[in-house]
Write an enzyme that holds these catalytic residues in place. Structure first.
Site, PDB file in Angstrom:
ATOM      1  CD  GLU A 413      19.072 119.726 134.652  1.00  0.00           C
ATOM      2  OE1 GLU A 413      19.369 118.516 134.538  1.00  0.00           O
ATOM      3  OE2 GLU A 413      19.657 120.638 134.003  1.00  0.00           O
ATOM      4  CG  HIS A 484      24.479 110.208 140.704  1.00  0.00           C
ATOM      5  ND1 HIS A 484      25.596 110.735 140.110  1.00  0.00           N
ATOM      6  CD2 HIS A 484      23.645 109.848 139.701  1.00  0.00           C
ATOM      7  CE1 HIS A 484      25.461 110.692 138.788  1.00  0.00           C
ATOM      8  NE2 HIS A 484      24.274 110.162 138.514  1.00  0.00           N
TER       9      HIS A 484
END
Length: 682
Positions: A413, A484
């Site tokens: 990321e 999530h």
């Protein structure tokens, strides 16, 4: 490997004019380097100074091979001699050191000793050591994309900064993508007081990269002008010819302390301190010029006197130069956004076929890619055959726009964010969209680059704007659990220099995305993934719809209570409002759409009408963004209130995976109704 190219420069082969010019540059750099601590002693400035003495050979070489407005350079905080060699004047160096408004790096907005000249492609880098390697790789990607084969990117750093994981990400990316980037490791054996052996098992840190395909590694004596010059010339020429990265490992010595706040005598003994002084590159170069009759004592004295006069004059000019004004702190925080003329309030009366939120995003991305050929998107898993990301938001984009504009990124990321920062520096027309992570919860490794990118525009005094949209699939209600199902805006909206938007409906998602992609500056675009395919979020969407930043939208008119919300909870608020209407309560639902900038005017206008406020969001109540909304109401609209402000959000716990746990944690319609009644009954 050691360079095996025939020697280009040597004490005998190089012409006298060049040798004398190099001595002038070396003596100028050393004079400024030694003068810097005096400014701190006199309380004038230069409170951070990392001396370059001992790195003179490699830094002279970096500056000499760099071509302004052609190549790109990312110097680090010890690169004073590098930027002098590249052409910065004594005045420009001192302006930076004592933080004057005339500082070409950023007008005193960044630490002293962080030299730059963006107008020449000498880039302003931050204090987060080594992080600019990611920017260098991103710029290398731009050179390759735009087929500029007669240019390279040069990234310079100390050997200890290589311990940072993002350095490996950057060099791995440059190797994998075959980019023309020259990474220079200036190895002086220490990371402040930490010796090299505490950083890496290899005596030469460059050996850690020997397994990287497409990467050439060269070693040189960074204390020696000629070895450094020949190696840097070879590195740059090979990188341009092969369009691949090179790593130059330069062995240096650090003559002084790490910085003026470091006392190196506490961890270096007298033998070592005498040794590094003995290997002073400047003194060695001077001796060589005399020994080989390439200069006379009189000629060198004349150069030294010229430098001394130049530095004295620069000092005088710098002291007379104005400081930045206190009022200027609010300038260049973020560029002015693109302004819609057709939809100034972000509203429309279009009655067409309803589209899902995911379709609104996908169609807008494609439309903007057609609108601006300098638009790019990358992220994890976004361009694999017929798949377009975990949620297929980018479906069909690579097929239409090709692999140069739509491509997969590594599962890294920080790399995704950092290379976006770098590539967007190439020109102002470029617009980059990144899926910062597959789920918003996984964005945390990119926080270093996120923070870095938020203050680029301010730090450079408007000379560089990261024109980037960060897309993150956010929130819960999908049974995802940890990593999530979290929503992260409470943390990410705290930084100046970034716009944060969080739509609830397809039209607003499309309109905000278009505005973000047409604007200069950084935008964080949070997408409620539970609504991607939800019928309740589907709306008609005009093909050209635009939503301005900082404009809330009344989703339901009311007079008894204002619910201020965004994202998933907008729909729960609307459901709660309808149920409360059955009991005779008239609720107004205000969808913020934009969190930063925040539409304070609409909030206060609604509160003035209803006299009661309930702030609802999916994030945790404690530390959530609703606290900022509530405090704004308390500060500016307290006189309009007839009851305390209430907040509804998640419990102060992670979101559990079990449906039972998720339901217990997240807000819902019933929880909102309960809180609303408490406010109404006050």
């Amino acid at each position: 490997m050691k360079s095996n190219v025939p020697t280009i420069h040597s004490i005998k082969k190089t012409d006298k004019e060049t040798l004398h010019r190099w001595y002038y540059l070396l003596y100028l750099g050393r004079s400024l380097d030694e003068r810097a601590p005096n400014y701190l002693k006199q309380a004038i400035g230069w409170s951070y100074h990392a001396p370059a003495a001992g790195h003179d050979g490699i830094q002279l070489a970096i500056g000499q091979v760099f071509r302004k407005n052609k190549d790109h350079m990312f110097p680090y905080y010890r690169d004073l001699q590098t930027v002098v060699s590249a052409g910065l004047t004594a005045e420009e160096v001192i302006f930076n050191g004592i933080s004057r408004d005339a500082d070409v790096a950023g007008g005193g907005r960044h630490m002293s000793n962080h030299f730059a000249k963006p107008a020449w492609n000498i880039h302003n880098v931050s204090s987060s050591t080594g992080n600019h390697t990611l920017h260098a790789t991103g710029l290398g990607r731009a050179l390759k994309t735009y087929e500029e084969k007669d240019a390279v990117v040069i990234s310079s750093q100390g050997e200890s900064s290589v311990s940072e994981g993002y350095v490996y990400e950057a060099i791995n990316g440059a190797s994998n993508e075959e980019l023309p980037v020259v990474f220079v490791f200036q190895d002086n054996g220490y990371g402040i007081s930490v010796p090299k052996e505490d950083q890496t098992a290899n005596r030469k840190v460059a050996k850690n990269f020997e397994g990287f395909k497409n990467l050439r590694i060269l070693y040189c004596n960074g204390k020696d002008v000629f070895d450094s010059m020949n190696t840097m010339i070879e590195a740059v020429e090979w990188s341009k010819k092969e369009q691949k990265p090179v790593l130059v490992h330069a062995n240096c010595v650090r003559i002084g302390s790490h910085s003026n706040s470091d006392r190196h005598e506490l961890y270096r003994d007298d033998n070592e301190l005498n040794y590094v002084k003995e290997y002073d590159p400047l003194a060695k170069y001077r001796r060589m010029l005399l020994r080989y009759d390439r200069a006379t004592e009189e000629e060198l004295n004349e150069i030294e006197e010229k430098v001394k006069e130049e530095v004295r004059a620069a000092h005088k000019t710098a002291l007379a130069s104005p400081l930045p004004t206190p009022e200027s702190i609010h300038e260049f925080v973020i560029p002015e956004p693109y302004v819609s003329e057709k939809y100034p309030e972000g509203l429309h009366n279009y009655e067409g076929e309803k589209k899902r939120l995911i379709d609104g995003l996908n169609e807008t991305l494609k439309a903007e890619f057609r609108h601006n050929p300098d638009t790019y998107i990358w992220g994890q898993d976004i361009a694999n055959k017929d798949k377009g990301g975990i949620f297929n938001v980018t479906m069909g984009m690579q097929q239409e726009f090709g692999k140069k504009r739509v491509f997969n990124a590594p599962i890294a990321e920080d790399f995704i964010m950092g290379t976006a920062n770098g590539m967007s520096r190439y020109n102002k027309d470029i617009r980059i969209v990144v899926e910062g992570a597959e789920f918003a919860d996984y964005f945390w490794p990119a926080m270093e680059q996120y923070v870095e990118t938020t203050h680029e525009y301010w730090r450079t005094k408007g000379q560089y704007s990261p024109n980037i949209v960060i897309r993150l699939a956010s929130g819960g209600y999908i049974g995802g659990g940890l990593y999530h199902s979290q929503t992260t805006e409470g943390a990410l909206a705290t930084f100046p220099g970034v716009r944060v938007v969080y739509p609830s409906f397809a039209d607003d998602a499309a309109g905000l995305l278009r505005t973000a992609m047409r604007s200069e500056g950084l935008t964080l675009f949070l997408e409620p993934k539970a609504l991607y395919n939800a019928p309740k979020a589907a709306t008609s969407v005009p093909d050209d719809f635009e939503v301005p930043f900082g404009k809330a939208r009344i989703r339901r008119e009311g007079s008894d209570l204002t619910m201020i919300t965004y994202g998933n909870t907008t729909h729960f608020c609307l459901e709660a409002a309808e149920k409360l209407a059955e009991e005779g309560v008239d609720v107004e639902v205000l969808d913020l759409r934009s969190l930063s900038p925040l539409d304070e005017e609409s909030i206060l206008k609604s509160i003035k009408k209803t006299s009661r406020a309930l702030v609802v969001h999916e994030d945790k109540v404690f530390g959530g963004f609703g606290g900022e909304v509530a405090s704004t109401i308390a500060d500016l609209g307290f006189k309009y209130l007839d009851a305390p402000i209430r907040r509804v959000g998640s419990e102060f716990t992670p979101v559990g995976f079990s449906p039972v746990l998720e339901k217990a944690v997240l807000p819902n319609t019933d929880k909102i109704i309960t809180a609303a009644k408490e406010v109404l009954e006050f």
